[in-house]
Design a protein around this motif. Structure first.
Motif, PDB file in Angstrom:
ATOM      1  N   ARG A  63       0.858  -1.183   0.000  1.00  0.00           N
ATOM      2  CA  ARG A  63       0.000   0.000   0.000  1.00  0.00           C
ATOM      3  C   ARG A  63       0.893   1.231   0.000  1.00  0.00           C
ATOM      4  N   SER A  65       2.195   4.845   1.326  1.00  0.00           N
ATOM      5  CA  SER A  65       2.264   5.291   2.715  1.00  0.00           C
ATOM      6  C   SER A  65       1.140   6.245   3.087  1.00  0.00           C
ATOM      7  N   HIS A  68      -1.029   4.647   5.370  1.00  0.00           N
ATOM      8  CA  HIS A  68      -0.426   4.156   6.605  1.00  0.00           C
ATOM      9  C   HIS A  68      -0.488   5.143   7.765  1.00  0.00           C
ATOM     10  N   GLU A 165      10.930  -0.138   7.738  1.00  0.00           N
ATOM     11  CA  GLU A 165      10.247  -0.279   6.459  1.00  0.00           C
ATOM     12  C   GLU A 165      11.109  -1.005   5.432  1.00  0.00           C
ATOM     13  N   VAL A 241       0.074   3.772  14.499  1.00  0.00           N
ATOM     14  CA  VAL A 241       1.242   4.471  13.973  1.00  0.00           C
ATOM     15  C   VAL A 241       1.521   5.662  14.880  1.00  0.00           C
ATOM     16  N   PRO A 258       2.021  -1.352   8.387  1.00  0.00           N
ATOM     17  CA  PRO A 258       2.614  -0.465   7.383  1.00  0.00           C
ATOM     18  C   PRO A 258       4.026  -0.885   6.966  1.00  0.00           C
TER      19      PRO A 258
END
Length: 437
Positions: A63, A65, A68, A165, A241, A258
């Motif tokens: 996906r 960001s 996210h 990430e 997050v 994420p």
């Protein structure tokens, strides 16, 4: 892990993919990415920064960001402070602390961070903050990113499993990790608990210092820095997050992990470094060189030779100089020095400075060996000796570091630290030999 061909921001790109063919070849952003991924660029510098300092990575993720972050709400983290901070109402003086206590309740890495000093201005992107952590729980279904600066993490006890990430870094004591500004990560504790130090660098990204007359080798060598290989999560579970932005904290709820980058290439990436690979240089005849020869990483400023932050270590090494006082000399400095001890004993401090502890000698405050250290060094046999089983470090900045209220009120702060110099005697008696009785 991928070996660095050069430090981040110095031109070379790295590439890695967790699924075969996930990384497009020949075109950064094709009309349709393999596996139905989304392409996005993460920039750590201005688009027009010179090539040698331009930092960016292309990410290919499940996906984008923008999915996210969700709707942020403000949260409070009163013990994580940002510069400028009002600080504590402490008299000016040298400071030293024993290790911070372990929490009595389960506490993850993010909740465990406590600020000891601040310097500069986080919004103005200059200066730094020195933090400690004592964590007893892994982060679960949550991630964090820091828009205010990059994080230099220095474990002192227990390993950290950093799922960023761009992949996973596992970091143990005597290693460090750097997570770039804005990059999401989750921190797990393989050993159940972990303690250490964090430098939050608001300024220019850390890089290798120039070696000058030292030449092409020694100090930290680029080949010893490691980047992660791509490792993604495809989990449809609720996540939180967490974000730090301009000194404030926020949180948002989303319905998935994420950490979903399947492939990436570029030079804006997290990395780790084993401090035991540092190749120190020193005096082999006489006199005491400046501690700058122990610089691992530096955050430069526009003033040549003057750092926003230097990360300096004092590793095991041979002490060779003849007819010389070998520990650091007494000095006052325009640089402010936050020091920590990972293991062993620091050669200038015989008592009171213990692994997990820390000290602060800020702008122009005098410091140097304690009484016992001075006496021992003044009478030592000046044959070559190996200083072994030790690892100390400094977060050093040109800006004055201010002690936070939390640090001033810590039960482990040593109110009597200055007494370690009380036994230094007057040895002047008018004769060239002095009074050494």
């Amino acid at each position: 892990m991928t070996d660095f061909a050069t430090m981040p921001g110095f031109g070379n790109d790295f590439e890695t993919e967790a699924l075969p063919g996930a990384l497009p070849q020949g075109q950064n952003s094709p009309q349709r990415c393999p596996y139905g991924l989304y392409a996005e660029q993460l920039s750590g510098s201005a688009f027009t920064a010179p090539r040698a300092r331009n930092q960016r990575s292309w990410l290919y993720r499940i996906r984008p960001s923008v999915r996210h972050v969700g709707r942020f709400r403000a949260v409070e983290r009163p013990l994580w402070r940002s510069a400028p901070d009002a600080g504590a109402d402490l008299p000016l003086g040298q400071q030293r602390w024993n290790p911070v206590p372990w929490p009595t309740e389960p506490t993850d890495f993010l909740a465990a961070l406590r600020t000891i000093t601040t310097a500069g201005d986080a919004v103005g992107q200059s200066g730094m903050a020195a933090h400690v952590y004592a964590a007893t729980a892994s982060m679960t279904d949550s991630v964090f990113f820091n828009a205010d600066g990059e994080l230099l993490i220095v474990p002192q006890e227990g390993r950290l499993h950093l799922h960023t990430e761009l992949g996973v870094l596992e970091v143990e004591p005597n290693e460090i990790a750097v997570v770039p500004r804005g990059m999401m990560m989750r921190v797990a504790l393989p050993d159940g608990r972990a303690r250490g130090y964090v430098c939050e660098n608001y300024g220019a990204p850390l890089t290798l210092p120039d070696r000058g007359p030292i030449g092409a080798n020694c100090l930290a060598n680029p080949r010893d820095f490691k980047t992660p290989v791509a490792a993604f999560e495809d989990r449809e579970t609720p996540h939180t997050v967490h974000a730090k932005w301009c000194g404030r904290f926020y949180a948002a709820e989303i319905g998935h992990s994420p950490l979903d980058v399947v492939a990436w290439h570029g030079n804006y990436c997290p990395y780790k470094y084993d401090l035991r690979t540092f190749s120190p240089v020193g005096a082999i005849l006489f006199d005491h060189p400046d501690p700058s020869i122990f610089t691992v990483l530096t955050s430069p400023t526009t003033e040549a030779g003057t750092a926003n932050v230097d990360f300096v270590i004092f590793p095991p090494r041979w002490m060779v100089a003849e007819n010389s006082f070998r520990p650091p000399w007494y000095h006052r400095n325009v640089m402010s020095e936050f020091m920590g001890l990972i293991e062993g004993r620091y050669d200038a401090k015989q008592e009171g400075f213990v692994p997990g502890g820390m000290s602060l000698h800020t702008l122009m405050l005098p410091h140097g060996p304690d009484t016992e250290g001075f006496e021992k060094a003044s009478r030592a046999d000046l044959t070559p000796q190996k200083l072994d089983g030790t690892m100390a470090f400094m977060f050093e900045t040109r800006l004055p570091q201010h002690v936070t209220r939390f640090a001033a009120g810590l039960e482990t702060r040593q109110d009597d630290y200055a007494d370690c110099w009380a036994g230094l005697k007057k040895r002047f008696d008018g004769t060239p030999e002095g009074n050494w009785e």
